[in-house]
Write a protein that holds these residues in place. Sequence first.
Motif, PDB file in Angstrom:
ATOM      1  N   ASP A 135      25.449 -12.886  12.557  1.00 44.74           N
ATOM      2  CA  ASP A 135      25.240 -12.468  13.941  1.00 44.74           C
ATOM      3  C   ASP A 135      24.929 -10.980  13.992  1.00 44.74           C
ATOM      4  N   GLY A 136      25.549 -10.203  13.109  1.00 47.81           N
ATOM      5  CA  GLY A 136      25.209  -8.790  13.015  1.00 47.81           C
ATOM      6  C   GLY A 136      23.750  -8.597  12.645  1.00 47.81           C
ATOM      7  N   ALA A 137      23.243  -9.415  11.701  1.00 47.08           N
ATOM      8  CA  ALA A 137      21.833  -9.337  11.332  1.00 47.08           C
ATOM      9  C   ALA A 137      20.944  -9.665  12.527  1.00 47.08           C
ATOM     10  N   ARG A 138      21.342 -10.647  13.311  1.00 47.52           N
ATOM     11  CA  ARG A 138      20.572 -11.014  14.505  1.00 47.52           C
ATOM     12  C   ARG A 138      20.532  -9.859  15.501  1.00 47.52           C
ATOM     13  N   LEU A 139      21.658  -9.162  15.650  1.00 47.47           N
ATOM     14  CA  LEU A 139      21.715  -8.040  16.576  1.00 47.47           C
ATOM     15  C   LEU A 139      20.837  -6.881  16.104  1.00 47.47           C
ATOM     16  N   VAL A 140      20.735  -6.700  14.791  1.00 49.65           N
ATOM     17  CA  VAL A 140      19.815  -5.684  14.260  1.00 49.65           C
ATOM     18  C   VAL A 140      18.373  -6.092  14.561  1.00 49.65           C
ATOM     19  N   GLN A 141      18.069  -7.365  14.362  1.00 52.81           N
ATOM     20  CA  GLN A 141      16.732  -7.865  14.680  1.00 52.81           C
ATOM     21  C   GLN A 141      16.369  -7.574  16.137  1.00 52.81           C
ATOM     22  N   GLU A 142      17.345  -7.705  17.034  1.00 52.56           N
ATOM     23  CA  GLU A 142      17.115  -7.476  18.464  1.00 52.56           C
ATOM     24  C   GLU A 142      17.115  -6.000  18.835  1.00 52.56           C
ATOM     25  N   GLY A 143      17.419  -5.116  17.868  1.00 52.47           N
ATOM     26  CA  GLY A 143      17.398  -3.693  18.148  1.00 52.47           C
ATOM     27  C   GLY A 143      18.698  -3.135  18.661  1.00 52.47           C
ATOM     28  N   ARG A 144      19.766  -3.935  18.662  1.00 56.21           N
ATOM     29  CA  ARG A 144      21.053  -3.479  19.189  1.00 56.21           C
ATOM     30  C   ARG A 144      21.734  -2.497  18.216  1.00 56.21           C
ATOM     31  N   TYR A 145      21.527  -2.693  16.931  1.00 57.61           N
ATOM     32  CA  TYR A 145      22.089  -1.817  15.911  1.00 57.61           C
ATOM     33  C   TYR A 145      21.003  -1.475  14.897  1.00 57.61           C
ATOM     34  N   ASP A 146      21.269  -0.425  14.115  1.00 54.99           N
ATOM     35  CA  ASP A 146      20.279   0.010  13.131  1.00 54.99           C
ATOM     36  C   ASP A 146      20.374  -0.774  11.820  1.00 54.99           C
ATOM     37  N   ALA A 147      21.575  -1.251  11.472  1.00 55.05           N
ATOM     38  CA  ALA A 147      21.768  -1.923  10.186  1.00 55.05           C
ATOM     39  C   ALA A 147      22.934  -2.882  10.280  1.00 55.05           C
ATOM     40  N   ALA A 148      22.969  -3.832   9.351  1.00 55.83           N
ATOM     41  CA  ALA A 148      24.071  -4.789   9.283  1.00 55.83           C
ATOM     42  C   ALA A 148      24.418  -5.057   7.829  1.00 55.83           C
ATOM     43  N   PHE A 149      25.705  -5.205   7.560  1.00 53.03           N
ATOM     44  CA  PHE A 149      26.154  -5.681   6.255  1.00 53.03           C
ATOM     45  C   PHE A 149      26.195  -7.206   6.318  1.00 53.03           C
ATOM     46  N   ALA A 150      25.440  -7.857   5.453  1.00 53.12           N
ATOM     47  CA  ALA A 150      25.381  -9.320   5.438  1.00 53.12           C
ATOM     48  C   ALA A 150      24.924  -9.751   4.052  1.00 53.12           C
ATOM     49  N   GLY A 151      24.830 -11.057   3.851  1.00 57.43           N
ATOM     50  CA  GLY A 151      24.295 -11.552   2.606  1.00 57.43           C
ATOM     51  C   GLY A 151      22.803 -11.264   2.514  1.00 57.43           C
ATOM     52  N   GLU A 152      22.339 -10.923   1.314  1.00 64.10           N
ATOM     53  CA  GLU A 152      20.916 -10.636   1.134  1.00 64.10           C
ATOM     54  C   GLU A 152      20.056 -11.820   1.564  1.00 64.10           C
ATOM     55  N   PHE A 153      20.583 -13.026   1.419  1.00 62.83           N
ATOM     56  CA  PHE A 153      19.849 -14.246   1.775  1.00 62.83           C
ATOM     57  C   PHE A 153      19.541 -14.332   3.265  1.00 62.83           C
ATOM     58  N   ALA A 154      20.248 -13.542   4.095  1.00 66.45           N
ATOM     59  CA  ALA A 154      20.019 -13.590   5.545  1.00 66.45           C
ATOM     60  C   ALA A 154      18.835 -12.734   5.982  1.00 66.45           C
ATOM     61  N   ALA A 155      18.299 -11.907   5.095  1.00 67.91           N
ATOM     62  CA  ALA A 155      17.252 -10.962   5.493  1.00 67.91           C
ATOM     63  C   ALA A 155      16.021 -11.675   6.043  1.00 67.91           C
ATOM     64  N   GLY A 156      15.466 -12.609   5.278  1.00 65.20           N
ATOM     65  CA  GLY A 156      14.245 -13.289   5.701  1.00 65.20           C
ATOM     66  C   GLY A 156      14.425 -14.086   6.972  1.00 65.20           C
ATOM     67  N   ARG A 157      15.615 -14.635   7.157  1.00 63.88           N
ATOM     68  CA  ARG A 157      15.871 -15.476   8.324  1.00 63.88           C
ATOM     69  C   ARG A 157      15.823 -14.666   9.614  1.00 63.88           C
ATOM     70  N   TYR A 158      16.108 -13.370   9.528  1.00 63.78           N
ATOM     71  CA  TYR A 158      16.141 -12.540  10.730  1.00 63.78           C
ATOM     72  C   TYR A 158      15.078 -11.439  10.720  1.00 63.78           C
ATOM     73  N   GLY A 159      14.079 -11.579   9.856  1.00 59.48           N
ATOM     74  CA  GLY A 159      12.985 -10.622   9.836  1.00 59.48           C
ATOM     75  C   GLY A 159      13.394  -9.227   9.412  1.00 59.48           C
ATOM     76  N   LEU A 160      14.424  -9.132   8.568  1.00 54.16           N
ATOM     77  CA  LEU A 160      14.926  -7.849   8.098  1.00 54.16           C
ATOM     78  C   LEU A 160      14.618  -7.662   6.618  1.00 54.16           C
ATOM     79  N   VAL A 161      14.899  -6.467   6.126  1.00 59.40           N
ATOM     80  CA  VAL A 161      14.722  -6.182   4.699  1.00 59.40           C
ATOM     81  C   VAL A 161      16.009  -5.564   4.170  1.00 59.40           C
ATOM     82  N   PRO A 162      16.369  -5.825   2.917  1.00 61.54           N
ATOM     83  CA  PRO A 162      17.563  -5.201   2.336  1.00 61.54           C
ATOM     84  C   PRO A 162      17.266  -3.780   1.877  1.00 61.54           C
ATOM     85  N   LEU A 163      17.925  -2.813   2.505  1.00 61.55           N
ATOM     86  CA  LEU A 163      17.746  -1.417   2.114  1.00 61.55           C
ATOM     87  C   LEU A 163      18.553  -1.105   0.863  1.00 61.55           C
ATOM     88  N   GLU A 164      19.732  -1.728   0.757  1.00 61.81           N
ATOM     89  CA  GLU A 164      20.579  -1.632  -0.435  1.00 61.81           C
ATOM     90  C   GLU A 164      21.172  -3.007  -0.693  1.00 61.81           C
TER      91      GLU A 164
END
Length: 309
Positions: A135-164
Amino acid sequence: MPASYAYLGPEGTFTEVALRTLPETATRELVPYVSVQSALDAVRAGEAEAAFVPIENSVEGGITTTLDELVAGSPLMIYREVLLSITFALLVRPGTKMSDIKTVTAHPAAQPQVRNWMKAHLPDVHWESAASNADGARLVQEGRYDAAFAGEFAAGRYGLVPLETGIHDAENAQTRFVLVGRPARPAAPTGADKTSVVLWQRDDHPGGLRDLLGEFATRGINLMLLQSRPTGAGIGNYCFCIDAEGHISDRRVAEALMGLKRICLQVRFLGSYPRADAGPPSRPTLPGTSDEEFVAAADWVARCQDGRF
């Protein structure tokens, strides 16, 4: 009963990854819920066959939200458990640099597992908790937060990229998940099992916890989790969540539970189920605490009662 499993969602949580390791999920509909409470309530309401939720991690111990939900409400029972190794990725929107990050989010249980990493790499960043890591990743996707700690596998599902990636403060960190359903007959013992209970004392007195633990200790039963939770009845009023080695069909475990039932105000049985760590079969280390010795002692008492000693 619907052939579905509820789980802590949304899609892309560590909970979903752990759940999909169970073979029976191939024949179940997996339905994400917004919270542990709503997933367990779906089972209580008959909307799902079982719920899969986190209950403990190796860094902070018991997940209090799950423990409290199992302590309160109509009884539920743990059918089985899964262990999952946990490392985090810092997920951001494409183009985001480390210097752009002012806010970060994740599930509250993630914070103790990345606290030192944040202190070293994001010391001035503001943390806010999310309902789950996905859900944190989803909120980053929506622009609510700048980053989220989540599993790397969640990146593609929410249109994000792993910075670290590979972020963790503790090596070999694990989270324990449980499959929870309505009360039923426990699965047959495997020889490497765990029994979970919640205990309420009759009153607060010196040595009260020792009395409870003594029911296990005198029968050679090892404890794997002991956590106190407030009852809500006032400061100093606690119940105790306990995981013990063994199965309720083991004579020493059954007798310990009978002893606890006699001295406790209330005992809630949460289930006997196979251990996920593939540990060795639980073998009593104290003399006189094997099932065979319990059976022999009971037989001796019966013969004495019959005048056959």
